[in-house]
Design a protein around this motif. Sequence first.
Motif, PDB file in Angstrom:
ATOM      1  N   GLY A 189       0.807  -1.205   0.000  1.00  0.00           N
ATOM      2  CA  GLY A 189       0.000   0.000   0.000  1.00  0.00           C
ATOM      3  C   GLY A 189       0.842   1.257   0.000  1.00  0.00           C
ATOM      4  O   GLY A 189       0.568   2.211  -0.750  1.00  0.00           O
ATOM      5  N   ASP A 233       2.734   1.738  -3.350  1.00  0.00           N
ATOM      6  CA  ASP A 233       1.844   2.258  -4.388  1.00  0.00           C
ATOM      7  C   ASP A 233       1.544   3.738  -4.177  1.00  0.00           C
ATOM      8  O   ASP A 233       1.317   4.477  -5.154  1.00  0.00           O
ATOM      9  N   SER A 234       1.514   4.187  -2.927  1.00  0.00           N
ATOM     10  CA  SER A 234       1.170   5.577  -2.623  1.00  0.00           C
ATOM     11  C   SER A 234       2.342   6.530  -2.841  1.00  0.00           C
ATOM     12  O   SER A 234       2.147   7.681  -3.255  1.00  0.00           O
ATOM     13  N   LYS A 265     -11.989  -1.862  -0.651  1.00  0.00           N
ATOM     14  CA  LYS A 265     -11.046  -0.750  -0.741  1.00  0.00           C
ATOM     15  C   LYS A 265     -10.700  -0.096   0.596  1.00  0.00           C
ATOM     16  O   LYS A 265      -9.920   0.859   0.617  1.00  0.00           O
ATOM     17  N   GLN A 299      -8.835  -0.884   3.101  1.00  0.00           N
ATOM     18  CA  GLN A 299      -7.436  -0.941   3.500  1.00  0.00           C
ATOM     19  C   GLN A 299      -6.495  -0.501   2.382  1.00  0.00           C
ATOM     20  O   GLN A 299      -5.298  -0.810   2.407  1.00  0.00           O
ATOM     21  N   LYS A 300      -7.051   0.242   1.422  1.00  0.00           N
ATOM     22  CA  LYS A 300      -6.229   0.803   0.350  1.00  0.00           C
ATOM     23  C   LYS A 300      -6.525   2.300   0.218  1.00  0.00           C
ATOM     24  O   LYS A 300      -6.889   2.785  -0.856  1.00  0.00           O
TER      25      LYS A 300
END
Length: 352
Positions: A66, A69-70, A330, A332-333
Amino acid sequence: MHLQQRINAFVKLGDFIGQFSNEAIKKKDNVEHNAIFFDGFKHQLKLAEESNGWFTQENIKFALKGWSDSLTLKNLTKWLQPYNLDAVNPRKIAIIMAGNIPLVGFHDFLSVLISGHNILVKQSSNDKHLLPYLAKYLEYVENDFKGKIEFTEEKLTNFDAVIATGSNNTARYFEYYFKGKPSIIRNNRNSIAVLKGKESTEDLKKLSEDIFRYYGLGCRNVSKLFVPKNYKFDTFFESIYHWHTIIDKAKYANNYDYNKAVYLMSEFDMLENGFFMIKEDESYASPIATLFYEYYDDAEQLKEKIKTDSNKIQCVVSSGFINNEIAFGKTQKPQLWDYADDVDTIAFLLEI
């Protein structure tokens, strides 16, 4: 240090983290300073799991995925574009972190440093291995971060503002103890899902990710369902069955057995499938291995209830039911701009 320097440093950190975010850890040739940090962080993952039985390698890697990706140039630039971060007067911001899921305090850590402030971190003993190592990497890729990051296990002193996360009880203590300082104080919140009764198997399968990820320990995990009157749970149970191996985890199994025994001895009505229980209950916070549910027959009344109880709710998962809802699967994203408790951390830091 200019804002772009800070952004570039976190982009490099994201590249480093990305090596550890898949099932198979893979060292990449183009990541800076791997010769110094790669093997050491691999060891930190092992230490994190050994010191906290809930921090499985799967869940640690999910958290790292996560953040990898962020922490891209595109995401960081989009997040920070609305703010004027050019003339920040650096202050020392104390952060008291929770330890319920891996790197749960990273967004606060990122927000303080990306905005140009200095940081004093007091970690939970449940999550103490990963962040200090990542902070060292950050200092190495951007030398100007040295002297701006401090970790402590002692009483917090000499700081200008505080962001503290804890239980409802500790939040009351924080509010009293830090009443003379600018602060963000977070307490217990839970996430809910609203079903209309027409969800597909795929929708419910995605919802199971919101329920079971991190064993349900995060505030963004769904702990309660609102379902229409006479809702049948057959399809729901079929859709979540692929999580059945979660019962192989001893800590989870112990909680399942204990809570099931309590419900049976108390003669509570509940449904269960050998690894998970659902129980009709008005509370938002359900125990591990349990999901509470409540029937509704008026959508508008439910929307009003959600609005009234907004200070208890972190996320609302649904499809076309309410504004600012989260899509199935979504929770936890979150994006960088999805602030906990809907409190804009960057805006807070700019006002200090």
